[in-house]
Design a protein around this motif. Structure first.
Motif, PDB file in Angstrom:
ATOM      1  N   LEU A 187     -10.457   4.262  -9.484  1.00 61.79           N
ATOM      2  CA  LEU A 187     -10.935   5.035 -10.636  1.00 61.79           C
ATOM      3  C   LEU A 187     -10.493   6.493 -10.546  1.00 61.79           C
ATOM      4  N   LYS A 188     -10.448   7.034  -9.336  1.00 62.17           N
ATOM      5  CA  LYS A 188      -9.970   8.413  -9.167  1.00 62.17           C
ATOM      6  C   LYS A 188      -8.497   8.520  -9.563  1.00 62.17           C
ATOM      7  N   PHE A 189      -7.715   7.495  -9.159  1.00 62.06           N
ATOM      8  CA  PHE A 189      -6.300   7.498  -9.551  1.00 62.06           C
ATOM      9  C   PHE A 189      -6.159   7.408 -11.067  1.00 62.06           C
ATOM     10  N   ALA A 190      -6.981   6.569 -11.697  1.00 64.83           N
ATOM     11  CA  ALA A 190      -6.925   6.429 -13.156  1.00 64.83           C
ATOM     12  C   ALA A 190      -7.275   7.731 -13.851  1.00 64.83           C
ATOM     13  N   GLU A 191      -8.265   8.433 -13.304  1.00 63.52           N
ATOM     14  CA  GLU A 191      -8.659   9.723 -13.885  1.00 63.52           C
ATOM     15  C   GLU A 191      -7.500  10.716 -13.816  1.00 63.52           C
ATOM     16  N   MET A 192      -6.826  10.739 -12.672  1.00 60.17           N
ATOM     17  CA  MET A 192      -5.683  11.638 -12.503  1.00 60.17           C
ATOM     18  C   MET A 192      -4.540  11.253 -13.446  1.00 60.17           C
ATOM     19  N   ALA A 193      -4.267   9.938 -13.541  1.00 59.19           N
ATOM     20  CA  ALA A 193      -3.173   9.483 -14.403  1.00 59.19           C
ATOM     21  C   ALA A 193      -3.430   9.817 -15.865  1.00 59.19           C
ATOM     22  N   SER A 194      -4.690   9.765 -16.269  1.00 61.18           N
ATOM     23  CA  SER A 194      -5.014  10.035 -17.673  1.00 61.18           C
ATOM     24  C   SER A 194      -4.774  11.476 -18.065  1.00 61.18           C
ATOM     25  N   GLU A 195      -4.611  12.344 -17.059  1.00 62.57           N
ATOM     26  CA  GLU A 195      -4.365  13.765 -17.347  1.00 62.57           C
ATOM     27  C   GLU A 195      -2.886  14.085 -17.493  1.00 62.57           C
ATOM     28  N   VAL A 196      -2.004  13.091 -17.252  1.00 65.35           N
ATOM     29  CA  VAL A 196      -0.555  13.317 -17.368  1.00 65.35           C
ATOM     30  C   VAL A 196      -0.118  13.000 -18.785  1.00 65.35           C
ATOM     31  N   GLN A 197       0.610  13.915 -19.393  1.00 66.05           N
ATOM     32  CA  GLN A 197       1.115  13.725 -20.758  1.00 66.05           C
ATOM     33  C   GLN A 197       2.543  13.202 -20.698  1.00 66.05           C
TER      34      GLN A 197
ATOM     35  N   ILE B  86       2.524  10.488  -9.679  1.00 65.27           N
ATOM     36  CA  ILE B  86       1.635  10.850 -10.778  1.00 65.27           C
ATOM     37  C   ILE B  86       0.983  12.203 -10.506  1.00 65.27           C
ATOM     38  N   GLU B  87       0.583  12.410  -9.247  1.00 64.62           N
ATOM     39  CA  GLU B  87      -0.054  13.669  -8.887  1.00 64.62           C
ATOM     40  C   GLU B  87       0.913  14.842  -9.046  1.00 64.62           C
ATOM     41  N   ALA B  88       2.166  14.651  -8.628  1.00 64.08           N
ATOM     42  CA  ALA B  88       3.170  15.712  -8.767  1.00 64.08           C
ATOM     43  C   ALA B  88       3.450  16.013 -10.239  1.00 64.08           C
ATOM     44  N   LEU B  89       3.520  14.960 -11.068  1.00 68.24           N
ATOM     45  CA  LEU B  89       3.731  15.175 -12.504  1.00 68.24           C
ATOM     46  C   LEU B  89       2.588  15.985 -13.110  1.00 68.24           C
ATOM     47  N   ARG B  90       1.359  15.644 -12.711  1.00 75.20           N
ATOM     48  CA  ARG B  90       0.202  16.383 -13.240  1.00 75.20           C
ATOM     49  C   ARG B  90       0.255  17.851 -12.822  1.00 75.20           C
TER      50      ARG B  90
ATOM     51  N   ASN C 213       0.818  -1.207   0.000  1.00 77.55           N
ATOM     52  CA  ASN C 213       0.000   0.000   0.000  1.00 77.55           C
ATOM     53  C   ASN C 213       0.853   1.260   0.000  1.00 77.55           C
ATOM     54  N   ASN C 214       1.987   1.213   0.727  1.00 76.75           N
ATOM     55  CA  ASN C 214       2.865   2.380   0.770  1.00 76.75           C
ATOM     56  C   ASN C 214       3.482   2.663  -0.599  1.00 76.75           C
ATOM     57  N   SER C 215       3.936   1.618  -1.294  1.00 76.92           N
ATOM     58  CA  SER C 215       4.550   1.830  -2.617  1.00 76.92           C
ATOM     59  C   SER C 215       3.518   2.329  -3.630  1.00 76.92           C
ATOM     60  N   LEU C 216       2.283   1.847  -3.532  1.00 73.27           N
ATOM     61  CA  LEU C 216       1.224   2.326  -4.425  1.00 73.27           C
ATOM     62  C   LEU C 216       0.870   3.776  -4.113  1.00 73.27           C
ATOM     63  N   LEU C 217       0.952   4.148  -2.831  1.00 70.98           N
ATOM     64  CA  LEU C 217       0.707   5.538  -2.445  1.00 70.98           C
ATOM     65  C   LEU C 217       1.777   6.454  -3.027  1.00 70.98           C
ATOM     66  N   VAL C 218       3.045   5.986  -3.008  1.00 70.24           N
ATOM     67  CA  VAL C 218       4.133   6.779  -3.589  1.00 70.24           C
ATOM     68  C   VAL C 218       3.915   6.931  -5.100  1.00 70.24           C
TER      69      VAL C 218
ATOM     70  N   LYS D 269       6.917  21.087  -8.300  1.00 72.76           N
ATOM     71  CA  LYS D 269       7.138  20.244  -7.130  1.00 72.76           C
ATOM     72  C   LYS D 269       8.212  19.195  -7.420  1.00 72.76           C
ATOM     73  N   ILE D 270       8.866  18.730  -6.368  1.00 73.28           N
ATOM     74  CA  ILE D 270       9.790  17.609  -6.497  1.00 73.28           C
ATOM     75  C   ILE D 270       8.978  16.327  -6.565  1.00 73.28           C
ATOM     76  N   VAL D 271       9.246  15.501  -7.581  1.00 73.98           N
ATOM     77  CA  VAL D 271       8.547  14.226  -7.720  1.00 73.98           C
ATOM     78  C   VAL D 271       9.249  13.199  -6.822  1.00 73.98           C
ATOM     79  N   PRO D 272       8.525  12.589  -5.853  1.00 69.17           N
ATOM     80  CA  PRO D 272       9.178  11.731  -4.836  1.00 69.17           C
ATOM     81  C   PRO D 272       9.499  10.321  -5.325  1.00 69.17           C
ATOM     82  N   TYR D 273      10.273  10.194  -6.404  1.00 64.63           N
ATOM     83  CA  TYR D 273      10.608   8.878  -6.950  1.00 64.63           C
ATOM     84  C   TYR D 273      11.323   7.993  -5.935  1.00 64.63           C
ATOM     85  N   ARG D 274      12.264   8.590  -5.191  1.00 65.08           N
ATOM     86  CA  ARG D 274      13.163   7.798  -4.347  1.00 65.08           C
ATOM     87  C   ARG D 274      12.491   7.239  -3.097  1.00 65.08           C
TER      88      ARG D 274
END
Length: 359
Positions: free
Chosen positions: A349-359, A286-290, A276-281, A306-311
């Motif tokens: 579904l909310k996550f998918a909606e957000m991800a679909s907005e990232v180019q 994705i949210e930071a990229l958007r 769950n933690n890795s999926l939250l990251v 924003k800094i994207v928290p990859y690490r």
């Protein structure tokens, strides 16, 4: 499965052949069908075996002799002489006479095969040779493991505790799992047999919601290495600087889950917490990229981002290059239609909606 592959998998295979990178992952709550979508059954194959078949359908006639192109252990490749390659072919053939490799090949060959192929496009008239390499790793409890660690070692018993691997950055600033074995394959059956070999080591367990729940994120990587071919001499040009590498990563994410519904306790509960933690990251990345793309769109190149928290997670760190724009990224959303899952499904579904907005 065929429709999902045609719309999500086949375009990425075409980009792989054309020399571009791709990332495809399945996302959803536990028990929603992610592993089935990726692997499928022998009579109804999933994305992974169909991608392998279509790749070899497309480049099979251009494959170089085996072991002429070999990994250099630094995420790159070298070109070896025919004499060196011949010795390696003899050694590997001897090893594969032992153990259950023939059985795995027979199991891989018993499935229905994908007939699709992709065009070579501008490469059609070029004199090139290529090689296909596959690797299979998992991210389990915040650590990376090579699922092919004992591949090809005759008579060796699988170790109960595999060795964790570090993530490193190569000379081209690409992230990779250090020391992970890459296996050269010459057919879809051979590559799928390697996948089945790795599946025997993957972390799965029974929960209240799933008889075989994935307890890790698995990453199956296909790398296509293309080099110049000397038609006059009938061999590869021995210049590694002319090699071009493209890759397609097929990722089966572990599903998000709530302990109250799965009945997890002890080690299962710790696994669920890490999943769950890795999926939250991933969601935060994705949210930071958007938000960064929106800021640049509104304020220009000098806008604050924003800094994207990859690490913060091994999984997102491994795919940093993709999220930075190096290749295509596709997500297949798996939805469980059970009424009991409605709240978790809404979050997916909310996550998918957000991800679909990232180019």
């Amino acid at each position: 499965q065929s429709e999902v592959f045609s719309s999500a998998g086949l375009p990425l295979v075409e980009e792989l052949v054309q020399g571009r990178n791709g990332l495809l992952f399945t996302y959803g709550v536990t028990g929603s069908g992610k592993s089935f979508t990726m692997q499928g059954h022998p009579d109804n194959p999933g994305l992974l075996p169909r991608c392998l078949d279509s790749l070899f359908n497309s480049v099979g006639s251009r494959l170089a002799k085996k072991f002429v192109i070999q990994p250099d252990r630094c995420n790159g490749f070298d070109i070896h002489s025919e004499a060196e390659a011949m010795m390696e072919r003899q050694r590997v053939e001897l090893e594969r006479r032992h153990g259950g490799w023939r059985q795995l090949e027979a199991e891989a060959a018993s499935r229905i095969r994908e007939s699709a192929r992709v065009p070579l496009g501008e490469l059609e008239g070029d004199a090139f040779g290529c090689a296909v390499f596959v690797s299979y790793v998992e991210i389990y409890n915040k650590l990376a493991y090579d699922l092919l660690e004992d591949f090809g070692v005759p008579g060796q018993v699988l170790r109960a505790e595999p060795t964790s691997r570090a993530l490193r950055e190569d000379a081209r600033r690409n992230m990779y799992v250090s020391g992970a074995l890459e296996v050269e394959c010459r057919s879809g059956d051979e590559a799928f047999a390697v996948f089945l070999k790795g599946c025997a080591r993957r972390q799965v367990a029974q929960t209240a919601l799933n008889a075989e729940s994935s307890r890790s994120h698995s990453v199956f990587t296909i790398r296509l290495v293309r080099g110049c071919y000397d038609c006059r001499l009938g061999e590869m040009v021995p210049d590694k600087s002319l090699l071009h590498v493209s890759q397609l990563c097929l990722v089966d994410l572990a599903g998000s889950e709530r302990s109250l519904r799965t009945g997890n306790a002890g080690s299962r509960l710790r696994e669920a917490s890490n999943i769950n933690n890795s999926l939250l990251v991933l969601k935060r990345c994705i949210e930071a990229l958007r938000e960064n793309q929106r800021a640049v769109s509104a304020g220009g190149a000098n806008a604050a981002t924003k800094i994207v928290p990859y690490r913060e997670s091994k999984m997102t760190q491994l795919f940093k290059n993709f999220f930075d724009g190096d290749g295509s990224v596709k997500m297949v959303l798996c939805v469980n239609r059970n009424a009991e899952e409605v709240e978790e499904t809404a979050n997916v579904l909310k996550f998918a909606e957000m991800a679909s907005e990232v180019q």
